[in-house]
Write an enzyme that holds these catalytic residues in place. Structure first.
Site, PDB file in Angstrom:
ATOM      1  N   ASP A 170     -43.078  49.940 -24.890  1.00 10.80           N
ATOM      2  CA  ASP A 170     -43.598  50.721 -26.021  1.00 10.80           C
ATOM      3  C   ASP A 170     -42.784  50.493 -27.298  1.00 10.80           C
ATOM      4  OD1 ASP A 170     -45.151  51.797 -23.948  1.00 10.80           O
ATOM      5  OD2 ASP A 170     -43.852  53.549 -23.737  1.00 10.80           O
ATOM      6  N   GLU A 337     -55.075  54.933 -24.899  1.00 12.58           N
ATOM      7  CA  GLU A 337     -53.845  55.553 -25.388  1.00 12.58           C
ATOM      8  C   GLU A 337     -53.222  54.668 -26.464  1.00 12.58           C
ATOM      9  OE1 GLU A 337     -51.419  56.079 -21.941  1.00 12.58           O
ATOM     10  OE2 GLU A 337     -51.116  53.951 -21.601  1.00 12.58           O
TER      11      GLU A 337
END
Length: 448
Positions: A170, A337
């Site tokens: 991420d 997401e």
């Protein structure tokens, strides 16, 4: 600073594209693209004259000095080579005089950039010139130069070359006002990395080396904090980060700020938004976007009812009101997401990740995009399907030994836009991926 003698070139010819990317009272940001029309260049020095009182204060992708009206920009080493027909781009901040005309007397390695072939005239070795002390610019974020291919490659490209400490999950990256890059990514107490050239990365500790006990009610006591979003505004780094546990909506997004971005320099500013076990959306995966009117918005969300958008107070970086907008969802699947919104031209582009993360080489993550003329939507894909109805145009997916690329961020740099993401190797390791972003004739992005 003493500039070393550059190697002689067999035939130098060049064109320079100069643009003022942004301007404010007393200063401006400039972008310069040097296009090599002659033989390959291995080491470059570009000079020009500022004749209206402008003074260079800082530069990126080059070392810039000024003596009187003469500005000298020298390659940064990693971008020293410019092949025939190739180009390189750098940027700078400068103070301006009462007027701010564009210079028209650029010279590459001593040869005037006229846009036509020429034979260089031997020049003497450059001498030392004073370095101007850098100052903090009120608008440090560079504007990307809109150059690059307009036709997508026939297949997905391999990630660009990166070295050093590239084990990430991420990732989010910001260009530092004084040059170089700062990355934040999922890790204990939010992990940090730095790079001087966007290629070689080094671990730089964590945001909260002493721990973040205020997050443990959402993490079950774990120190692992997820999916940060880093940006730079008003002389401060802003970091939005998530606290949760896998498969849970007992989640929260917090804000921290720092004047330097260094480990241990961060001040937690508290809770921005949270969800509970009974919520139908999930408060993780934040991303800040500042719209054309200067309003602050945060997109976020993971699975459940999809991606949400709330407005923030620019004075505090915290929530401005109670309105929650839905801007993307996958009815039935729910596997969406990691939103990231950027403005380019007349559109806001919403990037998201579809399908499954976090399963090593079996991950099925893929990068999707839609766009809207308004930051609040509606966002649609290339075929006109609303992102709230499962729409999304695929930009990158697994290929070869690249598994589950996703949780993307877009970095707007002086040489264009880049997609920053993680992917899984065959052995299951989560690694850093960076590719350039191009746009086709209809304005839809692709990676190359």
């Amino acid at each position: 600073m003493v500039v070393a003698q550059l190697p002689a070139q067999a035939a130098v010819a060049c064109r320079v594209d100069y643009a003022v990317a942004s301007q404010w009272s007393g200063g401006f940001t400039g972008n310069v693209t040097v296009r090599n029309l002659g033989d390959p260049v291995d080491g470059w020095r570009l000079t020009w004259n500022f004749t209206a009182g402008q003074r260079i204060s800082q530069a990126w992708n080059a070392t810039a000095t000024q003596s009187g009206t003469v500005v000298t920009a020298v390659d940064a080493g990693y971008n020293a080579a410019i092949p025939s027909g190739g180009s390189t781009t750098f940027g700078f901040n400068a103070s301006s005089g009462t007027v701010n005309p564009a210079p028209g007397d650029f010279a590459l390695n001593g040869v005037a950039c006229t846009g036509a072939p020429a034979t260089p005239t031997p020049t003497a070795s450059p001498t030392a010139s004073p370095t101007v002390s850098p100052t903090v610019s009120p608008t440090p974020t560079p504007t990307p130069t809109p150059t690059g291919p307009t036709t997508p490659p026939a297949s997905y490209p391999a990630p660009g070359r990166v070295t050093g400490d590239i084990g990430v999950h991420d990732p989010t990256v910001v260009r530092r006002p004084g040059g170089g890059y700062l990355m934040a990514h999922t890790g204990d107490n939010v992990a940090l990395k730095t790079s001087t050239d966007r290629v070689n990365w080094r671990n730089a500790g964590s945001v909260f080396p002493g721990g973040a006990p205020w997050t443990t009610p959402y993490t079950g006591g774990a120190r692992n904090l997820w999916a940060p979003d880093i940006s730079y505004h008003n002389g401060q780094y802003y970091l939005y980060y998530s606290a949760s546990s896998f498969g849970s909506t007992n989640s929260a997004i917090f804000l921290a700020t720092s004047p330097t971005g260094a480990s241990g320099s961060w001040t937690d500013r508290g809770l921005v938004i949270s969800t509970t076990a009974s919520s139908n959306y999930n408060a993780i995966d934040p991303n800040l976007i500042v719209d054309d009117q200067g309003r602050w918005w945060m997109s976020f969300g993971s699975f459940w009812s999809g991606i949400k958008l709330i407005e923030l107070d620019p004075a505090t970086g915290k929530r401005l009101n109670t309105t929650v907008r839905s801007i993307a969802a996958r009815p039935g699947s729910t596997a969406i997401e990691a939103p990231f919104i950027v403005k380019r031209g007349g559109y806001y582009y919403q990037w998201v990740s579809f399908d499954r993360c976090c399963n090593g080489a079996a991950s099925t993550y893929r990068v999707m995009v839609g766009r809207s003329t308004s930051v609040t939507g509606p966002y649609v894909d290339r075929n006109g399907v609303a992102m709230t109805s499962g729409g999304g145009t695929q930009v990158l997916a697994g290929h070869g030994s690249i598994h589950g690329p996703g949780h993307q961020a877009v970095l707007a740099d002086t040489d264009g836009e880049l997609l920053v993401y993680h992917y899984y190797a065959d052995n299951g390791a989560s690694l850093l991926g960076i590719n350039r972003i191009g746009y086709d004739s209809a304005g839809w992005p692709f990676v190359y």
